[in-house]
Design a protein around this motif. Structure first.
Motif, PDB file in Angstrom:
ATOM      1  N   ILE A   1       5.160   0.569  -4.269  1.00  0.00           N
ATOM      2  CA  ILE A   1       5.236  -0.465  -5.302  1.00  0.00           C
ATOM      3  C   ILE A   1       4.048  -0.290  -6.249  1.00  0.00           C
ATOM      4  CG2 ILE A   1       5.409  -2.930  -5.750  1.00  0.00           C
ATOM      5  CD1 ILE A   1       7.714  -1.824  -4.126  1.00  0.00           C
ATOM      6  N   GLY A   2       4.287  -0.468  -7.533  1.00  0.00           N
ATOM      7  CA  GLY A   2       3.259  -0.166  -8.536  1.00  0.00           C
ATOM      8  C   GLY A   2       2.199  -1.226  -8.701  1.00  0.00           C
ATOM      9  N   LEU A   3       1.567  -1.646  -7.596  1.00  0.00           N
ATOM     10  CA  LEU A   3       0.475  -2.609  -7.651  1.00  0.00           C
ATOM     11  C   LEU A   3      -0.839  -1.880  -7.914  1.00  0.00           C
ATOM     12  CD1 LEU A   3       1.494  -4.630  -4.464  1.00  0.00           C
ATOM     13  CD2 LEU A   3       2.039  -5.199  -6.837  1.00  0.00           C
ATOM     14  N   GLU A   4      -1.893  -2.642  -8.166  1.00  0.00           N
ATOM     15  CA  GLU A   4      -3.210  -2.024  -8.271  1.00  0.00           C
ATOM     16  C   GLU A   4      -3.561  -1.384  -6.933  1.00  0.00           C
ATOM     17  OE1 GLU A   4      -6.385  -3.935 -10.308  1.00  0.00           O
ATOM     18  OE2 GLU A   4      -5.047  -5.269 -11.410  1.00  0.00           O
ATOM     19  N   LEU A   5      -4.502  -0.462  -6.976  1.00  0.00           N
ATOM     20  CA  LEU A   5      -4.734   0.370  -5.800  1.00  0.00           C
ATOM     21  C   LEU A   5      -5.376  -0.369  -4.636  1.00  0.00           C
ATOM     22  CD1 LEU A   5      -5.998   3.685  -7.458  1.00  0.00           C
ATOM     23  CD2 LEU A   5      -3.775   3.264  -6.395  1.00  0.00           C
ATOM     24  N   HIS A   6      -6.351  -1.204  -4.887  1.00  0.00           N
ATOM     25  CA  HIS A   6      -7.262  -1.622  -3.815  1.00  0.00           C
ATOM     26  C   HIS A   6      -7.553  -3.111  -3.913  1.00  0.00           C
ATOM     27  CE1 HIS A   6     -10.948  -1.924  -1.464  1.00  0.00           C
ATOM     28  NE2 HIS A   6     -10.865  -0.667  -1.104  1.00  0.00           N
ATOM     29  N   PHE A   7      -7.273  -3.858  -2.843  1.00  0.00           N
ATOM     30  CA  PHE A   7      -7.702  -5.249  -2.743  1.00  0.00           C
ATOM     31  C   PHE A   7      -7.913  -5.602  -1.273  1.00  0.00           C
ATOM     32  CE2 PHE A   7      -5.992  -6.221  -7.088  1.00  0.00           C
ATOM     33  CZ  PHE A   7      -7.189  -6.713  -7.597  1.00  0.00           C
ATOM     34  N   GLU A   8      -8.990  -6.350  -1.009  1.00  0.00           N
ATOM     35  CA  GLU A   8      -9.354  -6.689   0.365  1.00  0.00           C
ATOM     36  C   GLU A   8      -8.332  -7.605   1.031  1.00  0.00           C
ATOM     37  OE1 GLU A   8     -13.193  -8.419  -0.105  1.00  0.00           O
ATOM     38  OE2 GLU A   8     -14.213  -6.514  -0.463  1.00  0.00           O
ATOM     39  N   HIS A   9      -7.761  -8.542   0.272  1.00  0.00           N
ATOM     40  CA  HIS A   9      -6.882  -9.543   0.882  1.00  0.00           C
ATOM     41  C   HIS A   9      -5.617  -8.938   1.474  1.00  0.00           C
ATOM     42  CE1 HIS A   9      -5.296  -9.387  -3.330  1.00  0.00           C
ATOM     43  NE2 HIS A   9      -4.149  -9.397  -2.680  1.00  0.00           N
ATOM     44  N   ARG A  10      -5.301  -7.688   1.125  1.00  0.00           N
ATOM     45  CA  ARG A  10      -4.091  -7.057   1.661  1.00  0.00           C
ATOM     46  C   ARG A  10      -4.183  -6.821   3.170  1.00  0.00           C
ATOM     47  NH1 ARG A  10      -3.331  -2.714  -3.320  1.00  0.00           N
ATOM     48  NH2 ARG A  10      -2.690  -4.280  -4.866  1.00  0.00           N
ATOM     49  N   ASN A  11      -5.359  -6.962   3.737  1.00  0.00           N
ATOM     50  CA  ASN A  11      -5.544  -6.739   5.170  1.00  0.00           C
ATOM     51  C   ASN A  11      -5.447  -8.016   5.994  1.00  0.00           C
ATOM     52  OD1 ASN A  11      -6.655  -3.748   5.304  1.00  0.00           O
ATOM     53  ND2 ASN A  11      -7.624  -4.738   3.559  1.00  0.00           N
ATOM     54  N   TYR A  12      -5.309  -9.157   5.343  1.00  0.00           N
ATOM     55  CA  TYR A  12      -5.386 -10.440   6.033  1.00  0.00           C
ATOM     56  C   TYR A  12      -4.375 -10.531   7.172  1.00  0.00           C
ATOM     57  CZ  TYR A  12      -6.128 -15.529   6.330  1.00  0.00           C
ATOM     58  OH  TYR A  12      -6.434 -16.799   6.758  1.00  0.00           O
ATOM     59  N   ALA A  13      -3.102 -10.315   6.890  1.00  0.00           N
ATOM     60  CA  ALA A  13      -2.074 -10.367   7.936  1.00  0.00           C
ATOM     61  C   ALA A  13      -1.999  -9.086   8.762  1.00  0.00           C
ATOM     62  CB  ALA A  13      -0.709 -10.699   7.331  1.00  0.00           C
ATOM     63  N   PRO A  14      -2.087  -7.892   8.158  1.00  0.00           N
ATOM     64  CA  PRO A  14      -2.016  -6.672   8.975  1.00  0.00           C
ATOM     65  C   PRO A  14      -3.078  -6.592  10.069  1.00  0.00           C
ATOM     66  CG  PRO A  14      -1.665  -6.118   6.680  1.00  0.00           C
ATOM     67  CD  PRO A  14      -2.043  -7.575   6.714  1.00  0.00           C
TER      68      PRO A  14
ATOM     69  N   SER B   1       0.814  -1.224   0.000  1.00  0.00           N
ATOM     70  CA  SER B   1       0.000   0.000   0.000  1.00  0.00           C
ATOM     71  C   SER B   1       0.844   1.269   0.000  1.00  0.00           C
ATOM     72  CB  SER B   1      -0.947  -0.007   1.214  1.00  0.00           C
ATOM     73  OG  SER B   1      -1.819  -1.106   1.181  1.00  0.00           O
ATOM     74  N   THR B   2       2.056   1.175  -0.543  1.00  0.00           N
ATOM     75  CA  THR B   2       2.900   2.384  -0.581  1.00  0.00           C
ATOM     76  C   THR B   2       3.435   2.623  -1.999  1.00  0.00           C
ATOM     77  OG1 THR B   2       4.801   1.079   0.207  1.00  0.00           O
ATOM     78  CG2 THR B   2       3.516   2.267   1.868  1.00  0.00           C
TER      79      THR B   2
END
Length: 658
Positions: free
Chosen positions: A369-382, A366-367
């Motif tokens: 790196i040129g990934l797509e903007l928004h995905f729900e799974h990015r919160n799984y570990a955080p 979420s900083t």
């Protein structure tokens, strides 16, 4: 009679004490049962989106049947810098070929999600024991905090989206590493029972091995040392006994954390058009993520039955701090949070842990790196500790007032989350209903519009599909995916003219690169090659390919240029222009740089009956393998040399037969 009274009371006290100790484990079993019930119907859903591109390698070599095909599959990943071999290996639990059945993969995902819930319970329990919370209370709080995480509906899109096993597996190894680290931390506080050397060994191995396995599952597992440092700072605030030596912390946790920080700093580049394949630059991404992460928190604390799902491309990016104005409020909110952290650290340390752990967990995805903007799974570990403050609050409620009140609150929260997860899983069980819901919820999503158009085509409602496509390209004129979809529908219905191809070319050279548009172009050529009624579109397609390879953003991408060369060769071959077909096959062989792709091109030329030209392609392939310009990995040169020799014999036989 007095001795008799004592004998009847003591067993009752012992039974009550035993029941109090076992009650939290009953609740843990209950949460697992609720999770299984909540997810069960969703296991019937199909594969979606990136599932097929990541899993079709299971069948590329005729299935995983020997060491050669096993090595080719496990080491042939492309999803990230590491290839994520452990995640690919885990898919062999379910099948060794492709196509396959989605339900078995989803079932394994659910099992891994349950294991993560169990490990999280253990992590929270060990953490609380280090804060000197009594054992029974620590168990209750750990069960509640982990149950709230386990049952949360936000993880449906992670658990039931097969390819996100990469996220789950990475999180599992991170949790395992945390368990070992915290267990060693407890050993440090018990020097008479466990030598400090053994404690440090356990902590070192757990942090190192956990990080390695997590990274080989998905790259953001490299954040584990930093997250353990966050936990260590929290434990020092809680005055946990026997903190690790600072030098050891600096080497084992500090240096890997600095390596991640250096990796992120290296990617900082505020120049425009840094990512030609994205519709945003790095500054716009950072502005947008400030809003998006607040949205994640909103979804976590105010859960919905269904979120935005996988059609997130319609999210309005932040062009500046004031456009849209929500960006400013988001930044002011984060400034307030940062300023409040010292106060939270002193007064509400569990809230501090949840916030800092969550933010550090988003540093990779979420900083910069040129990934797509928004995905729900990015919160799984955080979000591992996100609900720990709430669990502490429920524990305080039970201590301050009545235990029954705390248990009632706990049951209500678990039931609410399980019910919402169950309803979301029902939606995930029906792919058409699910994707229609996503598409209708966000009309700005080009992927959503494309899905609705594709569904109309599948239902043979061609008139409606054409109308939807015309409307879509007008309302979302910047989407190359919709432009390609619009052209495909006109071609496949036989209504395309040269003007349609010219209009599509004029739009595509002005639009941003989209890998899905490239896939659509490849499918368009596939249709034109396979369907005799579409042969009249061969020349317009060649003109379109030439236009895109000469101007516009697409020519900057090797992926597109090799696809162009290959598909030009196919079209020329069908049109009977063998010299042009051979020239473009040779160009495609150079651009792909893969022996496997080159052999496929040879087979197409030979299959069309052009033996001499096929022989020349085979000579070029052998030369490329020998001088190293064509990669043979994960197979070896011997395999291809044998295959080339076999093909030469076949060509010789064809010449004799002719």
């Amino acid at each position: 009679m007095e001795p008799l009274r004592q004998n009847t009371v003591l067993p009752r006290v012992a039974i009550n004490h035993k029941m109090k100790k076992t009650a939290p484990y009953i609740f843990l079993i209950l949460s697992f049962a609720l999770a299984i019930v909540a997810y069960w119907e969703g296991l019937n859903g199909p594969f979606l989106f990136d599932d097929a591109p990541n899993l079709n390698a299971l069948g590329e070599l005729g299935g995983i049947r020997d060491w050669v095909s096993f090595k080719a599959y496990v080491l042939g990943g492309w999803s990230g810098p590491t290839g994520r071999p452990l995640s690919l290996l885990s898919f062999l639990i379910n099948d060794n070929t492709w196509p396959s059945v989605a339900s078995t993969f989803k079932y394994t995902n659910l099992c891994l999600h349950l294991i993560c819930g169990l490990l999280l319970t253990w992590v929270v329990y060990l953490l609380l024991r280090l804060t000197r919370l009594p054992e029974l209370r620590a168990t209750w709080v750990a069960v509640l905090a982990a149950s709230l995480w386990l049952l949360h509906p936000y993880w449906v899109s992670t658990t039931l989206y097969v390819v996100q096993r990469m996220t789950i597996l990475s999180a599992l190894f991170m949790l395992a590493g945390m368990v070992g680290y915290l267990k060693g931390r407890l050993w440090l506080a018990q020097p008479t029972r466990h030598p400090p050397r053994a404690a440090y060994a356990l902590m070192t191995v757990s942090a190192g091995l956990g990080t390695l396995l997590a990274v080989l599952s998905k790259e953001n597992g490299g954040l584990l040392p930093l997250l353990l440092l966050v936990v260590e700072v929290f434990l020092r605030r809680m005055q946990a006994d026997a903190p690790p030596h600072r030098l050891w912390l600096a080497i084992v946790l500090g240096l890997p954390s600095l390596a991640v920080a250096a990796y992120l700093v290296k990617h900082i580049d505020f120049s425009p058009n840094i990512w030609p394949n994205r519709t945003f630059d790095q500054v716009e991404r950072l502005y947008s993520e400030a809003r998006i992460v607040w949205g994640y928190i909103d979804q976590l604390w105010l859960p919905r039955i269904e979120g935005a799902g996988l059609f997130q491309d319609g999210f309005e990016k932040s062009h500046s701090l004031f456009q849209p104005i929500e960006t400013l409020w988001a930044f002011l909110g984060w400034i307030a949070v940062i300023l409040a952290l010292p106060w939270l650290y002193r007064r509400l340390p569990f809230a501090w842990l949840a916030i800092v752990f969550f933010l550090c967990g988003h540093l990779v995805e979420s900083t910069v790196i040129g990934l797509e903007l928004h995905f729900e799974h990015r919160n799984y570990a955080p979000a591992f500790f996100m609900f720990l403050p709430l669990a502490i609050g429920v524990d305080w409620l039970g201590q301050r007032y009545r235990l029954r009140m705390a248990v009632a609150v706990m049951l209500a929260l678990m039931a609410m989350l399980a019910g919402m997860t169950w309803q979301r899983s029902l939606l995930w069980a029906d792919a058409n209903r699910l994707q229609t819901y996503w598409a209708m919820k966000d009309p700005q999503s080009a992927r959503g519009r494309n899905y609705l158009i594709s569904r109309l085509v599948d239902e043979k409602k061609y008139g409606e599909a054409l109308a939807w496509a015309d409307k879509a390209v007008q309302e979302l004129p910047h989407s190359s995916l919709l432009t390609m979809s619009w052209l495909r529908i006109h071609v496949n219905t036989g209504q395309a003219t040269e003007q349609h191809f010219e209009q599509a070319a004029a739009q595509l050279v002005q639009q941003s690169f989209d890998a899905q548009a490239v896939s659509g172009l490849r499918t368009l050529v596939d249709d034109a090659v396979a369907i005799p009624e579409l042969t009249r579109y061969h020349k317009p397609l060649l003109h379109l390919l030439n236009t895109l390879s000469e101007s516009g953003p697409y020519r900057k991408f090797p992926l597109f240029m090799r696809v162009v060369a290959y598909n030009k060769a196919r079209l020329y071959l069908l049109m009977g222009d063998v010299p042009q077909a051979q020239a473009h096959y040779l160009e495609a062989i150079e651009r792909y740089g893969l022996a496997s792709s080159a052999m496929q091109m040879f087979a197409e030329m030979a299959g069309a009956g052009h033996v001499d030209e096929a022989q020349q392609l085979l000579d070029r392939i052998q030369q490329g393998i020998e001088n190293g310009t064509l990669q043979t990995t994960p197979l070896d040169q011997t395999h291809y040399q044998q295959e080339i020799q076999h093909m030469r014999q076949t060509l010789a036989s064809d010449r004799v037969a002719r």
